[in-house]
Design a protein around this motif. Sequence first.
Motif, mmCIF file in Angstrom:
data_model
loop_
_atom_site.group_PDB
_atom_site.id
_atom_site.type_symbol
_atom_site.label_atom_id
_atom_site.label_comp_id
_atom_site.label_asym_id
_atom_site.label_seq_id
_atom_site.Cartn_x
_atom_site.Cartn_y
_atom_site.Cartn_z
ATOM 1 N N GLN A 1 0.830 -1.200 0.000
ATOM 2 C CA GLN A 1 0.000 0.000 0.000
ATOM 3 C C GLN A 1 0.869 1.256 0.000
ATOM 4 O O GLN A 1 0.525 2.264 -0.625
ATOM 5 C CB GLN A 1 -0.933 -0.012 1.220
ATOM 6 N N GLN B 1 2.037 1.858 -3.507
ATOM 7 C CA GLN B 1 0.931 2.348 -4.333
ATOM 8 C C GLN B 1 0.636 3.813 -4.045
ATOM 9 O O GLN B 1 0.396 4.613 -4.955
ATOM 10 C CB GLN B 1 -0.319 1.495 -4.096
ATOM 11 N N GLY B 2 0.683 4.169 -2.755
ATOM 12 C CA GLY B 2 0.442 5.561 -2.383
ATOM 13 C C GLY B 2 1.529 6.480 -2.905
ATOM 14 O O GLY B 2 1.252 7.581 -3.394
ATOM 15 N N ALA C 1 1.076 7.060 -6.614
ATOM 16 C CA ALA C 1 -0.008 7.996 -6.896
ATOM 17 C C ALA C 1 0.451 9.443 -6.696
ATOM 18 O O ALA C 1 0.096 10.335 -7.474
ATOM 19 C CB ALA C 1 -1.214 7.692 -6.010
ATOM 20 N N THR D 1 0.866 12.512 -9.643
ATOM 21 C CA THR D 1 0.336 13.873 -9.528
ATOM 22 C C THR D 1 1.438 14.903 -9.741
ATOM 23 O O THR D 1 1.248 15.903 -10.451
ATOM 24 C CB THR D 1 -0.315 14.078 -8.152
ATOM 25 N N ARG E 1 -4.820 4.569 -14.638
ATOM 26 C CA ARG E 1 -4.497 3.630 -13.557
ATOM 27 C C ARG E 1 -4.557 2.223 -14.140
ATOM 28 O O ARG E 1 -5.591 1.791 -14.641
ATOM 29 C CB ARG E 1 -5.503 3.786 -12.419
ATOM 30 N N GLU F 1 -6.575 15.827 -5.944
ATOM 31 C CA GLU F 1 -7.178 14.630 -5.365
ATOM 32 C C GLU F 1 -7.991 13.822 -6.372
ATOM 33 O O GLU F 1 -8.679 12.874 -6.004
ATOM 34 C CB GLU F 1 -8.088 15.038 -4.202
ATOM 35 N N ASN G 1 -7.278 9.976 -6.400
ATOM 36 C CA ASN G 1 -7.714 9.332 -5.158
ATOM 37 C C ASN G 1 -9.224 9.274 -5.058
ATOM 38 O O ASN G 1 -9.797 8.289 -4.575
ATOM 39 C CB ASN G 1 -7.139 10.074 -3.952
ATOM 40 N N ARG G 2 -9.881 10.333 -5.524
ATOM 41 C CA ARG G 2 -11.342 10.343 -5.440
ATOM 42 C C ARG G 2 -11.958 9.367 -6.431
ATOM 43 O O ARG G 2 -13.026 8.811 -6.183
ATOM 44 C CB ARG G 2 -11.856 11.754 -5.655
ATOM 45 N N VAL H 1 -10.555 6.488 -7.181
ATOM 46 C CA VAL H 1 -10.403 5.201 -6.492
ATOM 47 C C VAL H 1 -11.424 5.080 -5.363
ATOM 48 O O VAL H 1 -12.022 4.012 -5.149
ATOM 49 C CB VAL H 1 -8.971 5.065 -5.946
ATOM 50 N N GLY H 2 -11.657 6.177 -4.648
ATOM 51 C CA GLY H 2 -12.673 6.162 -3.593
ATOM 52 C C GLY H 2 -14.061 5.909 -4.152
ATOM 53 O O GLY H 2 -14.880 5.209 -3.538
#
Length: 692
Positions: free
Chosen positions: A67, A70-71, A74, A78, A92, A251, A254-255, A257-258
């Motif tokens: 993780q 992966q973070g 990301a 950006t 992605r 973001e 990330n959003r 993915v969320g």
Amino acid sequence: MSDDSQDALRSITRKPGLQIWTINNMKMVPVPVKAFGNFFEGDCYIVLYVSTASADIHYWIGRLSSQDEQGAAAIFVTQLDEHLGGSPVQYREVQGYESARFRSYFKNERLKMSIRGRQGLCSVPVVCVQVEVAWSSFNTGDIFLLDMGKAIVQWNGPHSNRREKLKVRGETTIMLDVALILAVMLITLWTLLLFFLSVSEDSGNLVVQEVAIQPLTQDLLRSSDCYILDQGGSSVMVWKGKQASQAERREALNRAVGFIKAKKYPPNTTVEVMTEGGESAMFKHLFKSWKDKGQTKGLGTTYSTGKIAKVDQTRFNTMELHARPQLAAHHRMVDDASGDVKVWRIENLELAEVNPRSYGQFYGGDCYLVLYTYQRAGQQRYILYMWQGRRATKDEITACAYQAVNLDNKYNGAPVQVRVVMGKEPQHFLAIFKGKMIIYEGGTSRSGVDTPEPPIRLFQVRGTTEFNTKATEVPGRASSLNSNDVFLLKTDRLCYLWYGKGCSGDERVMGRAISDVLSKHSKQVVMEGQEPAEFWVALGGKAPYASDKRLQREEPLHSPRLFECSNQTGRFRMTEVDDFAQDDLDEEDVMLLDSWQEIFLWVGNFANQKETKEAWNSAQEYLRMHPAGRDPDTPIIFIKQGHEPLTFTGWFNAWDPLKWSVSPAASPRPPWEALESRRLINQLNAARSRRY
């Protein structure tokens, strides 16, 4: 941003080509060029592809990556996007579910994943992933390689295709050190668009609301917001407006993915993130209309608006068509339309030759076959147009299809077959009749049928040259008029030429030319706003009509898309081919090329009849289900390998006309012939029985 990250970003070049980094100890580490195409499942990678016109960033996630990695990837994506000005599209990529675009970067290398040792089982052609050495890993549709160290055993599935076998011959010579296996990734042709959502911030809170379902239009996008386009969970696209807040733009990934987690979609769901002005071709293709800033058309003329939102039409030199195949494709012109023409009408369910003096006049109650013959590279080529009147009977339409089969057989399957629905005529079809094509709403030109001539007839003329002009009959009333065009009002004693305020001089010239074909009576020019009383009387009195915008706007420019249609695995699949070339046309399959204005079905010499039929049905479904609200009457053009017209080859770079040797006997038959000839014969016989 750390110093190491800054150094990595400073080392980025903007030259066309690939640049790849892996995440090592939370840093971006460049991957050597010789290792391009090797991906380890315990790592994450960032892939930057720069072309002459754009740049794409891919964020690849290994199945066993942490993780933290992966973070970090990301975050670096950006930062890389910001370093490049926010213009790249971000993708992605999840191991085993890579996009066609990502795989296309490694056409000249092998895309290798899950590399764990010297012994393994491998299936080739495109993406290789190690699997367990066991019989359960095999399937009948693929080719497998068992690497035993000093020897490699190749196992061909009984349903594997010829192209895979040819490819593996080259692969086995360079796989002495690594064990691989193919993971066949199939991207569906399209999925039903379920959600188009706007994403905005209100007092620091994220607000998501549905905007539209379909059809999608560009004016739905506002620069102050971000949007999520959800294609039923098969892929998610994020669009960032230029005036959206910095936090919202940062973001975006990330959003997305969320959003996938909130919708409980699979974690491997494809994600694309793009900025306003840097939209991907796929994103644009989902919208009914799309116009880029400063977009040009024709041979470089920019879009311009006049007093009534007039869109000027562009002239082009037809002599350039063969020298510039891409021009032929964009204008849908195989040549300058100077070839030989022969026209038949369906009469009593049989073919009846049309008098050449009547060529170009089509009646809505009839069906016609138009055979166009031209020369290319010293060989005769053919296009068979099947024109179907809006008021023709089902029996006549059936007979038209049946007679087209007979003509196709007469020429050994060489003609390109084009179904033309009344009012949807392609430009080359118009050009054949030299700007003098007339379409009558109803009636027939069949012999022995005495149809009384209406007291008045009104025709709308559209076009600026002999290559794009036609006159179409419209209801004979004032409300049919449009300030942007020329209209011809035919009465029993004269013909009025009505010039709208928005029409051009070229349109007036073409209106005059076509009026000489339509009527032998005297002509009277009428300018909009200066009509005599008799003009309005003939139309039944004055009435409001379109005077503020054009009824038929210039069609939007969309990038072409190519799909492979195959049932090699036992199940019919349609897979998109990204960055396509002629080599991507598989002789054992059917290929669908969508140029937006037309759909081409290219059938390889070794394609089977079942997938040919499935591709035909899927092409129609593709138009019906497209989220942009596509016209279901968009022409579907059936092309056989070795008989490709310029309107098809022009979409491919460096087309080689000698690549294949044409074998008419091996050429597959079109779907309406191969699988429906018996049905057509039965319908034709039944129709004959009813008549006699």
